[in-house]
Design an enzyme around this catalytic site. Sequence first.
Site, PDB file in Angstrom:
ATOM      1  N   PRO A   1      -7.799  15.771   2.432  1.00 12.58           N
ATOM      2  CA  PRO A   1      -7.318  17.138   2.191  1.00 12.58           C
ATOM      3  C   PRO A   1      -6.409  17.175   0.962  1.00 12.58           C
ATOM      4  CG  PRO A   1      -7.186  16.605   4.522  1.00 12.58           C
ATOM      5  CD  PRO A   1      -7.543  15.330   3.812  1.00 12.58           C
ATOM      6  N   GLU A   2      -6.661  18.144   0.089  1.00  7.90           N
ATOM      7  CA  GLU A   2      -5.890  18.285  -1.137  1.00  7.90           C
ATOM      8  C   GLU A   2      -4.981  19.508  -1.049  1.00  7.90           C
ATOM      9  OE1 GLU A   2      -8.457  17.839  -4.596  1.00  7.90           O
ATOM     10  OE2 GLU A   2      -9.794  16.499  -3.484  1.00  7.90           O
TER      11      GLU A   2
ATOM     12  N   LYS B   1       0.195  17.429  -1.295  1.00  4.87           N
ATOM     13  CA  LYS B   1      -0.499  16.986  -0.086  1.00  4.87           C
ATOM     14  C   LYS B   1       0.443  16.783   1.091  1.00  4.87           C
ATOM     15  CE  LYS B   1      -4.061  14.651  -2.843  1.00  4.87           C
ATOM     16  NZ  LYS B   1      -4.784  13.381  -3.091  1.00  4.87           N
TER      17      LYS B   1
ATOM     18  N   TYR C   1      -8.437  11.669  19.434  1.00  5.10           N
ATOM     19  CA  TYR C   1      -7.600  11.021  18.425  1.00  5.10           C
ATOM     20  C   TYR C   1      -6.305  11.795  18.125  1.00  5.10           C
ATOM     21  CZ  TYR C   1     -12.269   9.079  17.715  1.00  5.10           C
ATOM     22  OH  TYR C   1     -13.512   8.525  17.898  1.00  5.10           O
TER      23      TYR C   1
ATOM     24  N   ARG D   1      -8.705   7.840  11.650  1.00  2.77           N
ATOM     25  CA  ARG D   1      -8.621   6.686  10.755  1.00  2.77           C
ATOM     26  C   ARG D   1      -7.224   6.087  10.682  1.00  2.77           C
ATOM     27  NH1 ARG D   1     -12.083   7.535   5.317  1.00  2.77           N
ATOM     28  NH2 ARG D   1     -11.668   5.306   5.240  1.00  2.77           N
TER      29      ARG D   1
ATOM     30  N   LYS E   1       1.836   9.114 -21.639  1.00  2.00           N
ATOM     31  CA  LYS E   1       1.053   8.089 -20.940  1.00  2.00           C
ATOM     32  C   LYS E   1      -0.291   7.876 -21.633  1.00  2.00           C
ATOM     33  CE  LYS E   1       3.141   9.394 -16.524  1.00  2.00           C
ATOM     34  NZ  LYS E   1       3.879   8.147 -16.271  1.00  2.00           N
TER      35      LYS E   1
ATOM     36  N   ASN F   1      -9.489  14.525  -5.790  1.00  2.00           N
ATOM     37  CA  ASN F   1     -10.711  14.263  -6.550  1.00  2.00           C
ATOM     38  C   ASN F   1     -11.473  15.532  -6.939  1.00  2.00           C
ATOM     39  OD1 ASN F   1     -12.171  12.131  -7.744  1.00  2.00           O
ATOM     40  ND2 ASN F   1     -13.795  12.391  -6.235  1.00  2.00           N
TER      41      ASN F   1
END
Length: 372
Positions: free
Chosen positions: A2-3, A62, A108, A129, A176, A195
């Site tokens: 999740p973003e 996030k 879970y 997870r 950078k 992503n």
Amino acid sequence: MPELAEVSRIVHFLRQHLVGKVLSKVSVQNDDIVYGKAGTTAAEFQKAVEGKKVAGAGQQGKYFWITMASPPHVVMHFGMAGWLKIRDADTYYYRTDKPEDKEWPPKYWKFLLETDGEPKTEAAFVDFRRLARIRLVDCPADEIRKYSPLKENGPDPVADKEVVTVEWLAKKVGSKKVPIKVLLLDQANISGIGNWMGDEILYHAKIHPEQYSNTLNGDQIKDLHSAMHYVCSTSVDLLADSEKFPADWLFKHRWSKGKKNTPSVLPNGDKITFVTVGGRTSAVVPSVQKKTGPVAKDIDSTDSHSPPAKTKRKRAPAVKEEGEPEGSDNTKPKKAGPKRQNKTSIKKEDEPETKMPEETPSTRRRSSRLKK
């Protein structure tokens, strides 16, 4: 994972269903990874929030949090596959018809919350997870972003628009020398971009993800800034509901990667190719995103429907302990084998062959795509 947009959806539901209510009942399941690696325990979490009123909810990239009537407050991160379910509310950012997704309590779960009064709200934090994190932060509610882990992260492009200016971005990218996609994904630089959002931003900015950040010119930085605010604000305003995303977004057409006889193309016929940048698969439209400066390496773009190259079978990895998350170091050590004998040694006829452990399909990442 999740973003920013998906997390904003959860904050919306928290404000709608939990804020202003008292948590009359809190159930927990001990997990020394989800709680423990964040410096707390399930029992401490339960003690800190049970019987307290939820005062507010917020987000930085996030990370998101629930502030209580008094400290400590709860700061959470979903990891790769965590989520927060609210009974009888459509918190998911994709459609699901799986029977197990309608069970209550869900599988879970790490904690279950139940509010007083009517209508009663029931919420559950789930993560199969075990890469999510639940922590307690003891501080004044209005100073929560000044404490770890939030203070180590960069500004949120939606919540901190006054910070993420063109000038700020120019200074950041110029300081950078990394592929621009890598810079966007680094949460220490900017919070919340993952992503798919990184790819969408670079597509609209017409910048190739591999190009070094410090080679972007002034116009490209302005385009990047504009695209960042456009993609982030739009997806947040739409609560990450991808069915409502604009039809010309790359997001709508990138998910055919790897599907047989389904080429990855935009409606206008422009091809979508995929390259690896910073260890992540990046969707690129070569006809739009040109390399205008040096890149870390030139990677031959491969069509998503091209057959994979044949590779030699690799040794199976060491088997992880049951329940350990990916990336954990807690793997079973390999047993030391016998010393290699000289060339004249002959294998015994009755010596059994060593069987390789069966391969299992890796867990698929839950995408933001709404399933029809």
